[in-house]
Scaffold this motif. Sequence first.
Motif, mmCIF file in Angstrom:
data_model
loop_
_atom_site.group_PDB
_atom_site.id
_atom_site.type_symbol
_atom_site.label_atom_id
_atom_site.label_comp_id
_atom_site.label_asym_id
_atom_site.label_seq_id
_atom_site.Cartn_x
_atom_site.Cartn_y
_atom_site.Cartn_z
ATOM 1 N N LEU A 1 1.076 -1.286 0.000
ATOM 2 C CA LEU A 1 0.081 0.093 0.123
ATOM 3 C C LEU A 1 0.893 1.246 0.004
ATOM 4 N N ASP A 2 0.729 2.128 -1.100
ATOM 5 C CA ASP A 2 1.568 3.323 -1.014
ATOM 6 C C ASP A 2 0.553 4.406 -0.272
ATOM 7 N N LEU A 3 0.711 4.863 0.926
ATOM 8 C CA LEU A 3 -0.121 5.855 1.753
ATOM 9 C C LEU A 3 0.173 7.160 1.428
ATOM 10 N N SER B 1 5.150 5.129 2.553
ATOM 11 C CA SER B 1 4.608 6.317 2.366
ATOM 12 C C SER B 1 5.760 7.375 2.310
ATOM 13 N N ASN B 2 5.663 8.296 1.341
ATOM 14 C CA ASN B 2 6.771 9.382 1.314
ATOM 15 C C ASN B 2 6.095 10.528 1.283
ATOM 16 N N ALA B 3 6.618 11.576 2.229
ATOM 17 C CA ALA B 3 6.176 12.985 2.010
ATOM 18 C C ALA B 3 4.634 13.024 2.304
ATOM 19 N N GLU C 1 8.809 7.855 5.072
ATOM 20 C CA GLU C 1 9.669 9.371 5.361
ATOM 21 C C GLU C 1 8.674 10.375 5.080
ATOM 22 N N LEU C 2 8.832 11.282 6.198
ATOM 23 C CA LEU C 2 8.252 12.636 6.302
ATOM 24 C C LEU C 2 9.049 13.718 6.725
#
Length: 258
Positions: A45-47, A104-106, A135-136
């Motif tokens: 899953l790409d959140l 999850s990215n950004a 990463e956030l």
Amino acid sequence: MAFSSPSTSSQHWNAAVYAANAHFVPALGQPVLDLLQPRSDERILDLGCGDGALTEKLVALGAQVVGIDNSPDMIAAALQRGIDASVMDARALVFENEFDAVFSNAALHWIKDDPDAPIACVFRALRIGGRFVGELGGHACVGAITVALVATLERRGVKDAASRIPWYFPTAEDYEIRLRRAGFVPQSVQLIPRPTPLPTGMRGWLDTFANPFSAALPCEERCGFLDEVTALLKPILCDADGNWTADYTRLRFAAIKP
Ligand code: BEZ
């Protein structure tokens, strides 16, 4: 790349503006992809998939990928790339025990009101042994930019301008506690300074990301406001050749659902 825009933020997402000014966000996503180590037989899953630029890389590696984002404009752009993507709030995911990994990215720094909610949803979405890798923006990310935005709004008579800051930029300690509290076993949680060159300068960045601040002003004042913020930041973030660099930090993490 990827991100989401919760309904609680007045951030407005436009896929074309994002692609013009912020294509560096997915382009700089390789280290978090490396940390994920996706395998071709995995369901991921790409959140906060945004326009799917980074999701596409996961698909190319052979993984079965689902993208979610709560911006309809960004999801339309992801669908155009042929990605299995839908509009969904990261604080109310509908998945249960079905993903090998959530990536999850950004995206997660846009969920300021309840940062625990997406973590709990991800925990539910993963199968046992599944990975949450992301990463956030980290603690002090865009500190100079934020100070300039808040100070310039206040100078223009906006009260309590700091309450308009739409971002959650945690320390490594804060995020590790939240991951553990949700039931995860963190493998790594790192704060990484990453000064980030801005291909379309500060004005391009502000046009893309600063609408929660400019929305406090009447339409006719917004351009002047952004010009003023840009001028304030020039001595700090722009070099003698006119190249702008944003004061980014990243919070990169990997955790397992035991
Ligand atoms: C980002 O996309 O990484 C970002 C957006 C706004 C503020 C800081 C970081």
